[in-house]
Design an enzyme around this catalytic site. Structure first.
Site, PDB file in Angstrom:
ATOM      1  CB  CYS A  96      15.816 -44.897  38.425  1.00 25.65           C
ATOM      2  SG  CYS A  96      15.448 -45.487  36.761  1.00 25.65           S
ATOM      3  CB  VAL A  97      13.825 -40.100  35.610  1.00 22.33           C
ATOM      4  CG1 VAL A  97      14.584 -39.015  36.347  1.00 22.33           C
ATOM      5  CG2 VAL A  97      14.633 -40.600  34.415  1.00 22.33           C
TER       6      VAL A  97
END
Length: 432
Positions: free
Chosen positions: A286-287
């Site tokens: 997850c950025v």
């Protein structure tokens, strides 16, 4: 007298061990440098400017060296040496307030800006995702968006007198709960431990060192190249040099050998090429939290999403009720006469639409997560099933059921609620 000679020798070496002043630092070449000399001795930047002035193309390698130099010299004075500032956190801090205030001038500008912001964010995401690079851009954007929306709410909405102390306290409490959940979600997602690290999770530096040695050690591993059809997971997206092997066990747990981390992975564990380490029951990288979502932090990730959606919807409702009185939330969102006549109301309305766009994106992620949990699949397994055209696809691919771990709705949710509660009895082993 002979005993005094070593003391003199140590004193002679003291200048090399002197601490750095607040504006000094050791650059990427291992040399002492100064913050004031940030624009000195930059041949790559000079060459790039010369080629740009003469309308000549700049080589990609030159651009990368320029960015490396800028990121290395972008520092702030600090005790015992200047601290390096990650350049990716700066654009959101500067551009977001500027864009939102420009969008508040006119509704046409608002439409253009609010449409371009998601496009720019997606472009930057695919750029960094293709290069498999870590970035703090999205984490900085998310945290700064929370802070800036709250600031605008306090400065522009609360003074109008329509928001009571209880409502403000609820919104503030929701904001703090989001930060707490994000803090928990950024913790160890379930890194696989290497036996050589004395039962401590691998750091990013250790993972990089293991990456360099991975391919050499794999050559001596029997059966390292026999991935075969025994394993239903593909090598397509795995790092080069990593191989898989099926280890027989009474519980029929599939374990994979990772040449990058030099360990055996249990079922549903994957190697993240961005983090450079293996994660138990990896869902995705997850950025927005700049970390993987795995066995140990998946619950906190879902909790952070749910609290954010509730808090954001509540804040949007309070704001629209203040600037567009006597209208329902949905109606005020699309029809609010006179909102651009006052700059304060226009800025609040623009921030509402920005929040709606972000909330809609997070709601889609939340929906996908709920569906995957209900079918006991991870996002990584879904993407693989779509590539291999396996599993059951429903609602145009929105729902993908691999059938491998699905045990029914209630049992799937029970398993998710107990993630990380019971220790895994088959630790990773170094079998070389």
């Amino acid at each position: 007298m002979g005993s005094m000679k070593p003391v003199k020798t140590n004193k002679a070496e003291e200048p090399e061990l002197e601490p750095l002043c607040c504006c000094e630092y050791i650059d990427r070449n291992g040399e002492k440098n100064h913050v004031a000399a940030c624009l000195c001795d930059c041949q790559d930047l000079d060459e790039g400017c010369d080629r740009w002035i003469t309308c000549k193309s700049v080589q990609p390698e030159t651009c990368e060296r320029i960015m490396d130099t800028i990121s290395d010299r972008l520092r702030i004075p600090w005790l015992r040496g200047a601290k390096k500032v990650n350049i990716s956190i700066i654009p959101p801090l500067v551009l977001l307030p500027v864009f939102l205030r420009v969008a508040s001038w006119h509704f046409l500008l608002g439409g253009v800006v609010l449409t371009s912001l998601p496009v720019l964010a997606l472009w930057y995401y695919y750029l960094t995702h293709r290069r498999k690079e870590q970035t703090l851009f999205f984490l900085s954007l998310g945290l700064f968006s929370l802070g800036y929306m709250y600031y605008v709410f306090l400065q522009e909405v609360v003074p109008k007198g329509r928001v009571g102390p209880t409502q403000l306290a609820l919104l503030t409490c929701g904001l703090f709960l989001i930060l707490l959940a994000l803090y928990r979600a950024k913790k160890n997602p379930g890194y696989l431990r290497n036996p050589a690290s004395n039962d401590r999770p691998l750091s990013s530096g250790q993972a990089e060192c293991l990456t360099r040695k991975g391919q050499e050690k794999t050559k001596g591993f029997p059966g390292a190249e026999s991935s075969g059809s025994l394993n239903n997971r593909t090598l397509k997206d795995e790092p080069k040099g990593s191989s898989r092997v099926l280890v027989g066990s009474p519980t029929k747990i599939k374990e994979d050998w990772c040449a990058k981390c030099q360990l055996v992975r249990p079922a549903r564990a994957w190697h993240c090429r961005i983090c450079g380490i293996c994660v138990r029951r990896m869902d995705h990288h997850c950025v927005w939290i700049n970390s993987c979502v795995g066995e140990s932090n998946h619950q906190a990730f879902i909790l952070a999403l749910s609290i954010f959606l509730l808090t954001s919807a509540y804040g949007i409702t309070l704001t629209l009720d203040t600037i567009c009185r006597d209208r329902s939330v949905f109606t005020a969102l699309f029809y609010c006469p006179g909102v651009y006549a006052d700059y304060s109301s226009a800025l609040s309305f623009t921030c509402v639409w920005y929040s709606v766009i972000i909330t809609a994106g997070m709601a889609y992620i939340f929906l996908i997560q709920l569906i995957n949990i209900s079918y006991n699949v991870t996002e990584r397994e879904v993407q693989q099933a779509l590539r291999q055209k396996t599993g059951r696809r429903l609602l145009c691919g929105l729902i993908v059921d691999t059938g491998q771990y699905n045990r029914g709705f209630l049992r799937n949710w029970y398993q998710f609620s107990t993630l990380g509660a019971h220790p895994f009895h088959h630790p990773a082993e170094d079998i070389v």
